[in-house]
Scaffold this motif. Structure first.
Motif, PDB file in Angstrom:
ATOM      1  N   LEU A   1      -8.515 -26.799  56.618  1.00 31.69           N
ATOM      2  CA  LEU A   1      -8.874 -26.117  55.367  1.00 31.69           C
ATOM      3  C   LEU A   1      -8.208 -26.790  54.166  1.00 31.69           C
ATOM      4  O   LEU A   1      -8.887 -27.097  53.166  1.00 31.69           O
ATOM      5  CB  LEU A   1      -8.448 -24.643  55.438  1.00 31.69           C
ATOM      6  CG  LEU A   1      -8.634 -23.836  54.147  1.00 31.69           C
ATOM      7  CD1 LEU A   1     -10.115 -23.661  53.815  1.00 31.69           C
ATOM      8  CD2 LEU A   1      -7.945 -22.472  54.259  1.00 31.69           C
TER       9      LEU A   1
ATOM     10  N   SER B   1     -14.025 -15.089  60.665  1.00 31.86           N
ATOM     11  CA  SER B   1     -14.922 -16.236  60.444  1.00 31.86           C
ATOM     12  C   SER B   1     -14.143 -17.528  60.254  1.00 31.86           C
ATOM     13  O   SER B   1     -14.682 -18.618  60.400  1.00 31.86           O
ATOM     14  CB  SER B   1     -15.816 -15.982  59.229  1.00 31.86           C
ATOM     15  OG  SER B   1     -15.034 -15.912  58.050  1.00 31.86           O
TER      16      SER B   1
ATOM     17  N   THR C   1     -21.657 -20.245  50.208  1.00 34.88           N
ATOM     18  CA  THR C   1     -21.515 -19.695  51.556  1.00 34.88           C
ATOM     19  C   THR C   1     -20.060 -19.252  51.764  1.00 34.88           C
ATOM     20  O   THR C   1     -19.169 -19.674  51.025  1.00 34.88           O
ATOM     21  CB  THR C   1     -21.845 -20.758  52.615  1.00 34.88           C
ATOM     22  OG1 THR C   1     -20.862 -21.798  52.524  1.00 34.88           O
ATOM     23  CG2 THR C   1     -23.219 -21.372  52.383  1.00 34.88           C
TER      24      THR C   1
ATOM     25  N   ARG D   1     -18.065 -20.269  53.960  1.00 35.82           N
ATOM     26  CA  ARG D   1     -17.282 -21.481  54.204  1.00 35.82           C
ATOM     27  C   ARG D   1     -16.887 -22.157  52.895  1.00 35.82           C
ATOM     28  O   ARG D   1     -15.733 -22.523  52.670  1.00 35.82           O
ATOM     29  CB  ARG D   1     -18.104 -22.457  55.060  1.00 35.82           C
ATOM     30  CG  ARG D   1     -17.280 -23.607  55.608  1.00 35.82           C
ATOM     31  CD  ARG D   1     -18.119 -24.615  56.367  1.00 35.82           C
ATOM     32  NE  ARG D   1     -17.270 -25.478  57.158  1.00 35.82           N
ATOM     33  CZ  ARG D   1     -16.443 -26.371  56.656  1.00 35.82           C
ATOM     34  NH1 ARG D   1     -16.342 -26.519  55.347  1.00 35.82           N
ATOM     35  NH2 ARG D   1     -15.698 -27.112  57.447  1.00 35.82           N
ATOM     36  N   GLU D   2     -17.863 -22.298  51.998  1.00 33.69           N
ATOM     37  CA  GLU D   2     -17.583 -22.900  50.688  1.00 33.69           C
ATOM     38  C   GLU D   2     -16.595 -22.059  49.895  1.00 33.69           C
ATOM     39  O   GLU D   2     -15.719 -22.582  49.208  1.00 33.69           O
ATOM     40  CB  GLU D   2     -18.889 -23.061  49.892  1.00 33.69           C
ATOM     41  CG  GLU D   2     -19.800 -24.161  50.422  1.00 33.69           C
ATOM     42  CD  GLU D   2     -21.205 -24.112  49.817  1.00 33.69           C
ATOM     43  OE1 GLU D   2     -21.867 -25.152  49.813  1.00 33.69           O
ATOM     44  OE2 GLU D   2     -21.635 -23.013  49.371  1.00 33.69           O
TER      45      GLU D   2
ATOM     46  N   TYR E   1     -15.319 -21.468  61.232  1.00 29.82           N
ATOM     47  CA  TYR E   1     -15.611 -22.532  60.263  1.00 29.82           C
ATOM     48  C   TYR E   1     -14.555 -23.635  60.267  1.00 29.82           C
ATOM     49  O   TYR E   1     -14.855 -24.784  59.922  1.00 29.82           O
ATOM     50  CB  TYR E   1     -15.726 -21.950  58.853  1.00 29.82           C
ATOM     51  CG  TYR E   1     -16.955 -21.110  58.641  1.00 29.82           C
ATOM     52  CD1 TYR E   1     -18.229 -21.682  58.773  1.00 29.82           C
ATOM     53  CD2 TYR E   1     -16.870 -19.765  58.301  1.00 29.82           C
ATOM     54  CE1 TYR E   1     -19.363 -20.913  58.573  1.00 29.82           C
ATOM     55  CE2 TYR E   1     -18.001 -18.994  58.096  1.00 29.82           C
ATOM     56  CZ  TYR E   1     -19.244 -19.580  58.233  1.00 29.82           C
ATOM     57  OH  TYR E   1     -20.364 -18.831  58.035  1.00 29.82           O
ATOM     58  N   PHE E   2     -13.323 -23.267  60.596  1.00 29.52           N
ATOM     59  CA  PHE E   2     -12.237 -24.246  60.539  1.00 29.52           C
ATOM     60  C   PHE E   2     -11.467 -24.277  61.858  1.00 29.52           C
ATOM     61  O   PHE E   2     -10.337 -23.801  61.944  1.00 29.52           O
ATOM     62  CB  PHE E   2     -11.290 -23.922  59.368  1.00 29.52           C
ATOM     63  CG  PHE E   2     -11.992 -23.916  58.044  1.00 29.52           C
ATOM     64  CD1 PHE E   2     -12.216 -25.107  57.357  1.00 29.52           C
ATOM     65  CD2 PHE E   2     -12.453 -22.736  57.483  1.00 29.52           C
ATOM     66  CE1 PHE E   2     -12.888 -25.109  56.149  1.00 29.52           C
ATOM     67  CE2 PHE E   2     -13.132 -22.732  56.277  1.00 29.52           C
ATOM     68  CZ  PHE E   2     -13.348 -23.922  55.609  1.00 29.52           C
TER      69      PHE E   2
END
Lengths: 189, 189
Positions: free
Chosen positions: A52, A40, A4, A6-7, A44-45
């Motif tokens: 992160l 993004s 993803t 995020r990953e 996500y963070f």
């Protein structure tokens, strides 16, 4: 299975911290390296760069711990020196195949964050502890007494970290080979 | 004897790199930390920040080499394990007296410069070699055969570097004590 966004950002942060250090790694660089959608990152963070980098550090520690845990299944007769050689081989393979630009992310983030009161220190300490616990557990599974296993795990990880530094400076895996050979009798004694 | 502004800038660069890494250390920070005249930096360091950091790295390596060379005169019966304990004690004393904010400048600069193609790599490699050569010479003076002395110097410096990292993360000198105790029989064997 595709990662993803995020990953991918966590993985990219690991790679950039390994190359440039944590201070030298900007959020924009990570988003670009991960080929993640602009904007993004905050989604996500929400904890920003600290979150992160903290996740990147724990990802790396878990990777190192998994590497240690994978050894026993590969060895006909597992030994502590065999485990150490297995840990060092990961780095020898990486340096041989991909060059010496990338070091250990835990060392890199420790070097430029711990002295500045960074919040990432918690994940760095936790990461190192997880890695050391995995190594110690493997030693115990080879019948090393638990207290000694903990001490040998500290020795093995310390020596490996310094040998990684030396190998990068010399552009040569020889320091890794040397410490594996020299520590073997002590680890198996 | 008072340090000159030039000497103070090199010393300040060492201290700041140890705390924040090389990337996190700006020339302005160094000039301010050294209480040096504004505008003097370019005069003393026409090669810019690379020259300053390169000199800081070599200054640190020579300091570490001198520390290793000073051991024999302090010991009634010098031993390799005694030398390693002496090297580690410098860090235990520093951490106990001044806290854990400052790590090894060679590790810090390696972590954020080597992967970026920095020109400082030459001084980092040279510095590590000078330090290792001093340790190996001391071992030879204790009748360790030259080839083995070189290998043990690599082991000692690698292990010390990693234990410094671990001690900083835990805010505890215990990892240094552990590696000194564990390596002793091997070093004297």
């Amino acid at each position: 299975m595709e990662r993803t966004p995020r990953e991918r950002m966590v993985y990219s942060a690991v790679q950039l911290v390994r190359t440039r250090g944590a201070t030298g790694t900007g959020v924009r660089d990570v988003v670009a390296h991960a080929d993640a959608p602009r904007g993004s990152f905050q989604h996500y963070f929400p904890g920003g760069k600290d979150q992160l980098v903290g996740e990147a550090v724990l990802w790396s520690a878990d990777f190192a711990a998994a590497r240690a845990r994978a050894y026993r299944a590969t060895a006909r007769k597992p030994t502590p020196s065999g485990l150490f050689a297995h840990m060092a081989r990961q780095w020898k393979d990486e340096f041989t195949e991909r060059g010496f630009d990338r070091g250990c992310p835990i060392m890199a983030a420790t070097a430029d964050l711990v002295g500045t009161g960074s919040a990432v220190r918690a994940q760095l300490t936790d990461g190192l502890d997880r890695w050391a616990a995995a190594v110690a557990e493997e030693l115990v599974a080879m019948d090393v007494p638990p207290r000694r296993a903990k001490r040998l795990a500290t020795l093995m990880i310390s020596t490996l970290e310094g040998a990684i530094m030396s190998a990068r400076l010399h552009g040569d895996v020889a320091p890794l080979t040397t410490v594996v050979t020299e520590l073997a009798p002590l680890l198996d004694g």
